[in-house]
Design a protein around this motif. Structure first.
Motif, short mmCIF file in Angstrom:
data_model
loop_
_atom_site.label_atom_id
_atom_site.label_comp_id
_atom_site.label_asym_id
_atom_site.label_seq_id
_atom_site.Cartn_x
_atom_site.Cartn_y
_atom_site.Cartn_z
N LYS A 1 0.83 -1.20 0.00
CA LYS A 1 0.00 0.00 0.00
C LYS A 1 0.87 1.26 0.00
O LYS A 1 0.51 2.26 -0.62
CB LYS A 1 -0.92 0.01 1.22
CG LYS A 1 -2.07 -0.97 1.15
CD LYS A 1 -2.98 -0.81 2.37
CE LYS A 1 -4.11 -1.81 2.36
NZ LYS A 1 -4.97 -1.66 3.57
N GLU A 2 1.99 1.19 0.70
CA GLU A 2 2.89 2.35 0.76
C GLU A 2 3.39 2.71 -0.64
O GLU A 2 3.44 3.89 -1.00
CB GLU A 2 4.06 2.06 1.70
CG GLU A 2 3.70 1.97 3.18
CD GLU A 2 2.96 0.69 3.55
OE1 GLU A 2 2.28 0.71 4.60
OE2 GLU A 2 3.05 -0.30 2.79
N GLU A 3 3.75 1.69 -1.40
CA GLU A 3 4.20 1.93 -2.77
C GLU A 3 3.09 2.52 -3.63
O GLU A 3 3.32 3.39 -4.47
CB GLU A 3 4.69 0.63 -3.40
CG GLU A 3 5.99 0.10 -2.83
CD GLU A 3 6.35 -1.27 -3.36
OE1 GLU A 3 7.52 -1.46 -3.73
OE2 GLU A 3 5.47 -2.16 -3.39
N MET A 4 1.88 2.04 -3.41
CA MET A 4 0.72 2.53 -4.18
C MET A 4 0.44 3.99 -3.87
O MET A 4 0.16 4.79 -4.77
CB MET A 4 -0.50 1.66 -3.88
CG MET A 4 -0.36 0.23 -4.35
SD MET A 4 -1.77 -0.80 -3.82
CE MET A 4 -1.14 -2.44 -4.25
N ILE A 5 0.52 4.35 -2.59
CA ILE A 5 0.28 5.74 -2.20
C ILE A 5 1.35 6.65 -2.78
O ILE A 5 1.06 7.74 -3.29
CB ILE A 5 0.22 5.86 -0.66
CG1 ILE A 5 -1.05 5.16 -0.13
CG2 ILE A 5 0.22 7.32 -0.24
CD1 ILE A 5 -1.08 4.97 1.37
N THR A 6 2.60 6.19 -2.73
CA THR A 6 3.70 6.97 -3.32
C THR A 6 3.48 7.16 -4.82
O THR A 6 3.65 8.27 -5.36
CB THR A 6 5.04 6.27 -3.06
OG1 THR A 6 5.25 6.17 -1.65
CG2 THR A 6 6.19 7.04 -3.70
N LEU A 7 3.10 6.08 -5.50
CA LEU A 7 2.84 6.15 -6.94
C LEU A 7 1.71 7.14 -7.24
O LEU A 7 1.78 7.91 -8.21
CB LEU A 7 2.46 4.77 -7.46
CG LEU A 7 2.12 4.63 -8.95
CD1 LEU A 7 3.36 4.94 -9.80
CD2 LEU A 7 1.60 3.23 -9.25
N SER A 8 0.69 7.14 -6.39
CA SER A 8 -0.48 8.01 -6.64
C SER A 8 -0.15 9.48 -6.58
O SER A 8 -0.90 10.31 -7.12
CB SER A 8 -1.59 7.69 -5.63
OG SER A 8 -1.33 8.28 -4.36
N GLU A 9 0.96 9.83 -5.94
CA GLU A 9 1.37 11.24 -5.88
C GLU A 9 1.54 11.82 -7.28
O GLU A 9 1.34 13.01 -7.51
CB GLU A 9 2.68 11.38 -5.09
CG GLU A 9 2.60 11.00 -3.63
CD GLU A 9 1.84 12.02 -2.80
OE1 GLU A 9 2.03 13.23 -3.03
OE2 GLU A 9 1.04 11.60 -1.94
N ASN A 10 1.90 10.95 -8.24
CA ASN A 10 2.10 11.40 -9.63
C ASN A 10 0.81 11.89 -10.27
O ASN A 10 0.86 12.59 -11.28
CB ASN A 10 2.67 10.26 -10.48
CG ASN A 10 4.03 9.79 -10.01
OD1 ASN A 10 4.82 10.58 -9.53
ND2 ASN A 10 4.30 8.50 -10.15
N TRP A 11 -0.34 11.46 -9.74
CA TRP A 11 -1.62 11.76 -10.39
C TRP A 11 -2.39 12.88 -9.71
O TRP A 11 -3.51 13.19 -10.12
CB TRP A 11 -2.47 10.48 -10.44
CG TRP A 11 -1.70 9.32 -11.00
CD1 TRP A 11 -0.84 9.34 -12.07
CD2 TRP A 11 -1.69 7.98 -10.52
NE1 TRP A 11 -0.30 8.09 -12.27
CE2 TRP A 11 -0.81 7.24 -11.34
CE3 TRP A 11 -2.35 7.31 -9.48
CZ2 TRP A 11 -0.56 5.88 -11.14
CZ3 TRP A 11 -2.11 5.96 -9.27
CH2 TRP A 11 -1.21 5.26 -10.10
#
Length: 201
Positions: free
Chosen positions: A165-175
Protein backbone atom coordinates in the motif's frame (compact mmCIF):
# COMPACT_ATOMS: atom_id res chain seq x y z
CA UNK A 1 -14.06 15.30 -13.79
CA UNK A 2 -13.72 13.98 -17.35
CA UNK A 3 -12.20 17.31 -18.38
CA UNK A 4 -9.03 16.16 -16.62
CA UNK A 5 -8.57 13.04 -18.77
CA UNK A 6 -6.02 14.75 -21.10
CA UNK A 7 -3.98 15.72 -18.02
CA UNK A 8 -3.74 12.10 -16.85
CA UNK A 9 -3.00 10.81 -20.33
CA UNK A 10 0.05 13.08 -20.37
CA UNK A 11 1.08 12.24 -16.80
CA UNK A 12 1.26 8.46 -17.17
CA UNK A 13 1.18 6.19 -20.21
CA UNK A 14 -0.86 3.60 -18.31
CA UNK A 15 -4.00 5.70 -18.74
CA UNK A 16 -3.60 5.79 -22.51
CA UNK A 17 -3.11 2.02 -22.45
CA UNK A 18 -6.40 1.63 -20.57
CA UNK A 19 -8.21 3.90 -23.05
CA UNK A 20 -6.74 1.93 -25.98
CA UNK A 21 -7.98 -1.33 -24.46
CA UNK A 22 -11.35 -0.36 -23.01
CA UNK A 23 -12.18 3.25 -23.83
CA UNK A 24 -12.66 6.06 -21.34
CA UNK A 25 -13.90 5.25 -17.82
CA UNK A 26 -17.40 5.70 -16.48
CA UNK A 27 -17.50 8.38 -13.79
CA UNK A 28 -19.85 6.89 -11.21
CA UNK A 29 -22.01 9.33 -9.27
CA UNK A 30 -24.58 8.87 -6.56
CA UNK A 31 -26.79 11.42 -4.84
CA UNK A 32 -25.65 12.87 -1.54
CA UNK A 33 -27.43 11.60 1.53
CA UNK A 34 -28.50 8.79 3.78
CA UNK A 35 -29.49 6.19 1.21
CA UNK A 36 -26.16 6.36 -0.60
CA UNK A 37 -24.26 6.00 2.67
CA UNK A 38 -26.40 2.98 3.60
CA UNK A 39 -25.55 1.39 0.26
CA UNK A 40 -21.84 1.86 0.89
CA UNK A 41 -22.09 0.30 4.34
CA UNK A 42 -23.84 -2.72 2.84
CA UNK A 43 -21.20 -2.90 0.08
CA UNK A 44 -18.37 -3.27 2.58
CA UNK A 45 -16.39 -6.50 2.04
CA UNK A 46 -18.99 -8.22 -0.17
CA UNK A 47 -19.50 -8.51 -3.91
CA UNK A 48 -21.36 -5.63 -5.52
CA UNK A 49 -24.03 -8.02 -6.83
CA UNK A 50 -24.81 -9.39 -3.37
CA UNK A 51 -24.77 -5.87 -1.89
CA UNK A 52 -27.30 -4.71 -4.48
CA UNK A 53 -29.57 -7.70 -3.77
CA UNK A 54 -29.34 -7.07 -0.02
CA UNK A 55 -30.12 -3.36 -0.32
CA UNK A 56 -33.08 -3.87 -2.64
CA UNK A 57 -34.55 -6.52 -0.33
CA UNK A 58 -34.16 -4.21 2.68
CA UNK A 59 -35.65 -1.29 0.72
CA UNK A 60 -38.62 -3.41 -0.33
CA UNK A 61 -39.25 -4.41 3.30
CA UNK A 62 -38.85 -0.89 4.73
CA UNK A 63 -40.78 0.86 1.96
CA UNK A 64 -38.25 3.70 2.10
CA UNK A 65 -34.76 3.65 3.53
CA UNK A 66 -34.82 6.40 6.15
CA UNK A 67 -33.16 6.75 9.57
CA UNK A 68 -36.57 6.57 11.25
CA UNK A 69 -37.57 3.38 9.44
CA UNK A 70 -34.30 1.65 10.24
CA UNK A 71 -34.43 2.61 13.91
CA UNK A 72 -37.99 1.34 14.39
CA UNK A 73 -37.26 -1.97 12.61
CA UNK A 74 -36.10 -4.79 14.86
CA UNK A 75 -32.64 -6.29 14.42
CA UNK A 76 -34.32 -9.61 13.68
CA UNK A 77 -36.42 -8.17 10.87
CA UNK A 78 -33.37 -6.55 9.29
CA UNK A 79 -31.43 -9.80 9.50
CA UNK A 80 -34.38 -11.65 7.98
CA UNK A 81 -34.06 -9.24 5.06
CA UNK A 82 -30.42 -10.06 4.30
CA UNK A 83 -28.71 -7.47 6.51
CA UNK A 84 -25.93 -9.08 8.57
CA UNK A 85 -25.81 -8.69 12.34
CA UNK A 86 -22.77 -6.41 12.08
CA UNK A 87 -24.23 -4.20 9.36
CA UNK A 88 -27.51 -3.95 11.25
CA UNK A 89 -25.51 -2.34 14.07
CA UNK A 90 -23.79 0.00 11.61
CA UNK A 91 -27.01 1.11 9.91
CA UNK A 92 -28.63 1.80 13.27
CA UNK A 93 -25.62 3.77 14.51
CA UNK A 94 -25.74 5.91 11.37
CA UNK A 95 -29.49 6.37 11.74
CA UNK A 96 -29.11 7.49 15.37
CA UNK A 97 -26.39 9.97 14.42
CA UNK A 98 -28.66 11.50 11.78
CA UNK A 99 -31.72 11.64 14.04
CA UNK A 100 -29.70 13.11 16.93
CA UNK A 101 -28.17 15.67 14.56
CA UNK A 102 -24.65 14.45 15.33
CA UNK A 103 -24.12 14.16 11.58
CA UNK A 104 -25.61 16.49 8.97
CA UNK A 105 -25.07 14.97 5.52
CA UNK A 106 -26.49 18.02 3.77
CA UNK A 107 -23.67 20.29 4.96
CA UNK A 108 -20.75 17.97 4.16
CA UNK A 109 -20.24 19.32 0.65
CA UNK A 110 -19.32 22.70 2.16
CA UNK A 111 -16.45 21.24 4.19
CA UNK A 112 -12.91 20.11 3.46
CA UNK A 113 -12.19 16.47 2.69
CA UNK A 114 -10.42 16.12 6.04
CA UNK A 115 -13.45 17.50 7.91
CA UNK A 116 -15.86 15.29 5.96
CA UNK A 117 -13.79 12.19 6.58
CA UNK A 118 -13.45 12.94 10.30
CA UNK A 119 -17.21 13.38 10.70
CA UNK A 120 -18.04 10.21 8.80
CA UNK A 121 -15.53 7.88 10.46
CA UNK A 122 -16.73 9.04 13.87
CA UNK A 123 -19.77 6.84 13.18
CA UNK A 124 -19.36 3.18 14.14
CA UNK A 125 -19.14 1.09 10.98
CA UNK A 126 -17.83 3.84 8.72
CA UNK A 127 -14.13 3.50 8.02
CA UNK A 128 -11.74 5.09 5.58
CA UNK A 129 -13.00 3.18 2.52
CA UNK A 130 -16.67 4.04 3.08
CA UNK A 131 -15.89 7.69 3.78
CA UNK A 132 -13.57 8.06 0.79
CA UNK A 133 -15.93 6.41 -1.69
CA UNK A 134 -18.80 8.58 -0.40
CA UNK A 135 -16.59 11.64 -0.92
CA UNK A 136 -15.82 10.47 -4.47
CA UNK A 137 -19.24 9.25 -5.62
CA UNK A 138 -21.55 11.62 -3.80
CA UNK A 139 -19.52 14.79 -3.30
CA UNK A 140 -17.44 14.47 -6.50
CA UNK A 141 -14.18 15.53 -4.88
CA UNK A 142 -11.38 15.23 -7.41
CA UNK A 143 -8.33 14.07 -5.46
CA UNK A 144 -9.46 11.04 -3.45
CA UNK A 145 -7.46 7.80 -3.48
CA UNK A 146 -9.33 5.00 -1.61
CA UNK A 147 -6.32 2.76 -1.01
CA UNK A 148 -8.40 0.34 1.07
CA UNK A 149 -10.31 -0.72 -2.06
CA UNK A 150 -9.35 -4.28 -3.04
CA UNK A 151 -10.16 -3.84 -6.74
CA UNK A 152 -7.93 -0.75 -6.85
CA UNK A 153 -5.09 -2.59 -5.11
CA UNK A 154 -5.35 -5.61 -7.41
CA UNK A 155 -5.36 -3.44 -10.52
CA UNK A 156 -2.30 -1.49 -9.41
CA UNK A 157 -0.47 -4.77 -8.77
CA UNK A 158 -1.38 -5.91 -12.28
CA UNK A 159 -0.27 -2.71 -13.99
CA UNK A 160 2.78 -1.71 -11.95
CA UNK A 161 5.69 -3.60 -10.32
CA UNK A 162 4.46 -2.81 -6.80
CA UNK A 163 2.95 -4.85 -3.98
CA UNK A 164 2.50 -2.71 -0.86
CA UNK A 165 0.00 0.00 0.00
CA UNK A 166 2.89 2.35 0.76
CA UNK A 167 4.20 1.93 -2.77
CA UNK A 168 0.72 2.53 -4.18
CA UNK A 169 0.28 5.74 -2.20
CA UNK A 170 3.70 6.97 -3.32
CA UNK A 171 2.84 6.15 -6.94
CA UNK A 172 -0.48 8.01 -6.64
CA UNK A 173 1.37 11.24 -5.88
CA UNK A 174 2.10 11.40 -9.63
CA UNK A 175 -1.62 11.76 -10.39
CA UNK A 176 -2.44 14.63 -8.05
CA UNK A 177 -4.73 16.58 -8.10
CA UNK A 178 -6.78 14.06 -10.11
CA UNK A 179 -6.50 10.85 -8.11
CA UNK A 180 -10.27 10.31 -8.11
CA UNK A 181 -10.23 10.20 -11.90
CA UNK A 182 -7.19 7.89 -11.81
CA UNK A 183 -9.14 5.57 -9.51
CA UNK A 184 -12.08 5.55 -11.94
CA UNK A 185 -9.62 4.54 -14.68
CA UNK A 186 -8.37 1.62 -12.61
CA UNK A 187 -11.87 0.47 -11.64
CA UNK A 188 -12.83 0.69 -15.32
CA UNK A 189 -9.87 -1.53 -16.24
CA UNK A 190 -10.70 -3.97 -13.43
CA UNK A 191 -14.34 -4.38 -14.49
CA UNK A 192 -13.77 -4.51 -18.25
CA UNK A 193 -11.00 -7.08 -17.93
CA UNK A 194 -13.42 -9.30 -16.00
CA UNK A 195 -16.38 -8.61 -18.32
CA UNK A 196 -18.34 -6.81 -15.61
CA UNK A 197 -20.33 -3.61 -15.71
CA UNK A 198 -20.45 -0.76 -13.16
CA UNK A 199 -23.04 -1.28 -10.44
CA UNK A 200 -26.14 0.90 -10.78
CA UNK A 201 -29.12 0.76 -8.41
Amino acid sequence: MKKSIPYLLKKDKVFQQIVDLYGEPTISTRPEGFESLCKLIIEQQVSLASAKACYLKMESFLGKVTPQNIIKTSDEDLRNNSVSKQKTVYLKELSKAIINKELDLETLSQKTEEQIKAELIAIKGIGNWTAEVYIMFCLQKEDVFPIGDIALQNTLKELFPITTKEEMITLSENWKPNRSLATYFFWHYYLKKRNREPLIY
